[in-house]
Scaffold this motif. Structure first.
Motif, PDB file in Angstrom:
ATOM      1  N   VAL A  72      52.414  38.153  41.746  1.00  0.00           N
ATOM      2  CA  VAL A  72      51.077  37.765  41.289  1.00  0.00           C
ATOM      3  C   VAL A  72      50.941  37.858  39.770  1.00  0.00           C
ATOM      4  O   VAL A  72      50.135  37.145  39.177  1.00  0.00           O
ATOM      5  CB  VAL A  72      49.987  38.582  42.018  1.00  0.00           C
ATOM      6  CG1 VAL A  72      49.987  40.046  41.550  1.00  0.00           C
ATOM      7  CG2 VAL A  72      48.620  37.939  41.873  1.00  0.00           C
TER       8      VAL A  72
ATOM      9  N   THR B  54      48.167  30.685  52.805  1.00  0.00           N
ATOM     10  CA  THR B  54      47.644  30.091  51.579  1.00  0.00           C
ATOM     11  C   THR B  54      46.144  30.313  51.459  1.00  0.00           C
ATOM     12  O   THR B  54      45.368  29.887  52.312  1.00  0.00           O
ATOM     13  CB  THR B  54      47.970  28.580  51.524  1.00  0.00           C
ATOM     14  OG1 THR B  54      49.394  28.422  51.528  1.00  0.00           O
ATOM     15  CG2 THR B  54      47.400  27.940  50.275  1.00  0.00           C
TER      16      THR B  54
ATOM     17  N   THR C  15      44.625  37.166  45.644  1.00  0.00           N
ATOM     18  CA  THR C  15      45.993  36.630  45.641  1.00  0.00           C
ATOM     19  C   THR C  15      46.997  37.763  45.442  1.00  0.00           C
ATOM     20  O   THR C  15      46.828  38.613  44.570  1.00  0.00           O
ATOM     21  CB  THR C  15      46.160  35.584  44.523  1.00  0.00           C
ATOM     22  OG1 THR C  15      45.241  34.527  44.751  1.00  0.00           O
ATOM     23  CG2 THR C  15      47.575  35.047  44.476  1.00  0.00           C
TER      24      THR C  15
ATOM     25  N   ALA D  96      48.601  29.992  46.211  1.00  0.00           N
ATOM     26  CA  ALA D  96      48.200  31.399  46.077  1.00  0.00           C
ATOM     27  C   ALA D  96      48.181  32.000  47.483  1.00  0.00           C
ATOM     28  O   ALA D  96      47.506  31.470  48.377  1.00  0.00           O
ATOM     29  CB  ALA D  96      46.817  31.495  45.437  1.00  0.00           C
TER      30      ALA D  96
ATOM     31  N   ASP E 114      48.121  35.306  50.469  1.00  0.00           N
ATOM     32  CA  ASP E 114      47.456  36.563  50.824  1.00  0.00           C
ATOM     33  C   ASP E 114      48.444  37.680  51.149  1.00  0.00           C
ATOM     34  O   ASP E 114      48.049  38.741  51.620  1.00  0.00           O
ATOM     35  CB  ASP E 114      46.487  36.340  51.991  1.00  0.00           C
ATOM     36  CG  ASP E 114      47.188  35.934  53.289  1.00  0.00           C
ATOM     37  OD1 ASP E 114      48.436  35.791  53.314  1.00  0.00           O
ATOM     38  OD2 ASP E 114      46.477  35.745  54.299  1.00  0.00           O
TER      39      ASP E 114
ATOM     40  N   PHE F 259      52.727  34.040  44.862  1.00  0.00           N
ATOM     41  CA  PHE F 259      52.668  32.578  44.787  1.00  0.00           C
ATOM     42  C   PHE F 259      53.950  31.973  45.340  1.00  0.00           C
ATOM     43  O   PHE F 259      55.013  32.607  45.327  1.00  0.00           O
ATOM     44  CB  PHE F 259      52.531  32.111  43.327  1.00  0.00           C
ATOM     45  CG  PHE F 259      51.329  32.637  42.625  1.00  0.00           C
ATOM     46  CD1 PHE F 259      50.080  32.053  42.804  1.00  0.00           C
ATOM     47  CD2 PHE F 259      51.433  33.721  41.763  1.00  0.00           C
ATOM     48  CE1 PHE F 259      48.968  32.544  42.153  1.00  0.00           C
ATOM     49  CE2 PHE F 259      50.331  34.220  41.096  1.00  0.00           C
ATOM     50  CZ  PHE F 259      49.087  33.635  41.290  1.00  0.00           C
TER      51      PHE F 259
ATOM     52  N   PHE G  85      42.925  31.540  40.067  1.00  0.00           N
ATOM     53  CA  PHE G  85      43.238  31.665  41.483  1.00  0.00           C
ATOM     54  C   PHE G  85      42.397  32.796  42.080  1.00  0.00           C
ATOM     55  O   PHE G  85      41.837  33.622  41.338  1.00  0.00           O
ATOM     56  CB  PHE G  85      44.739  31.906  41.684  1.00  0.00           C
ATOM     57  CG  PHE G  85      45.310  32.949  40.760  1.00  0.00           C
ATOM     58  CD1 PHE G  85      45.268  34.296  41.081  1.00  0.00           C
ATOM     59  CD2 PHE G  85      45.870  32.565  39.545  1.00  0.00           C
ATOM     60  CE1 PHE G  85      45.788  35.254  40.218  1.00  0.00           C
ATOM     61  CE2 PHE G  85      46.398  33.512  38.680  1.00  0.00           C
ATOM     62  CZ  PHE G  85      46.353  34.861  39.013  1.00  0.00           C
TER      63      PHE G  85
END
Length: 180
Positions: free
Chosen positions: A89, A166, A61, A141, A143, A64, A57
């Motif tokens: 994460v 995302t 990231t 994933a 931000d 999730f 990913f």
């Protein structure tokens, strides 16, 4: 009796395009029928969420979200089977049963109510005799390190928030069918 209706679009084909990453499972495979243990108890299944592992990913990231959606449900809006938000994460796999196992440490992650009205994983339960349904397991994933949501948020509201956070998405699409 097979319900005659057009095939629903894949839900992620309707959203802004994002990069993909790797999602694997010891329990489910793309385009392959799921084992009955992943079906809802009302159909004789065990209601066990599948094992999922993800990698590759984006480096940026921060958390999730894991979802399971049936676009083929005869509802006009599909059917949300699982929405697990705020997965840290550092968590990059879920064991079988994590969607309902009491005591599973998911680092503060929680499930919002699914379309059964319950929090956690709700297994496959297509109408008997209907064509095979697709179960879209996705890991998003994000931000942000958490979505500002509570366990009583609706899956649609979570999806709205996901659209704006995302970075990438990984998907496995097994099927399930109940023969008449």
């Amino acid at each position: 009796m097979t319900l005659e209706r057009p095939i629903a679009p894949d839900p992620y084909e309707l959203l802004p395009t994002v990069p993909s990453f790797t999602l694997t499972s010891d329990d489910v495979q793309n385009g392959e029928p799921m084992d009955a243990r992943h079906a809802h108890g009302s159909t004789g299944g065990e209601n066990v969420s599948p094992q999922l592992t993800w990698s590759d990913f984006p480096a940026e990231t921060k958390s999730f979200t894991v979802t399971c959606y049936d676009p083929d449900a005869p509802t006009g809006s599909g059917f949300w089977h699982w929405v697990l938000v705020n997965v840290p994460v550092g968590v990059t796999q879920l064991p079988s049963g994590a969607g309902g196992a009491a005591g599973t440490d998911l680092g503060g992650a929680f499930s919002v109510r699914n379309d059964y009205g319950e929090q956690g994983y709700g297994g496959a339960a297509p109408p008997p005799g209907d064509r095979p349904h697709r179960y879209v397991f996705a890991v998003h994933a994000l931000d942000v390190d958490h979505l500002d949501l509570t366990p009583d948020a609706s899956p649609a509201y979570v999806g709205f928030n996901l659209t704006f956070h995302t970075l990438a998405r990984a998907v496995i699409r097994p099927t399930y069918q109940i023969k008449e």
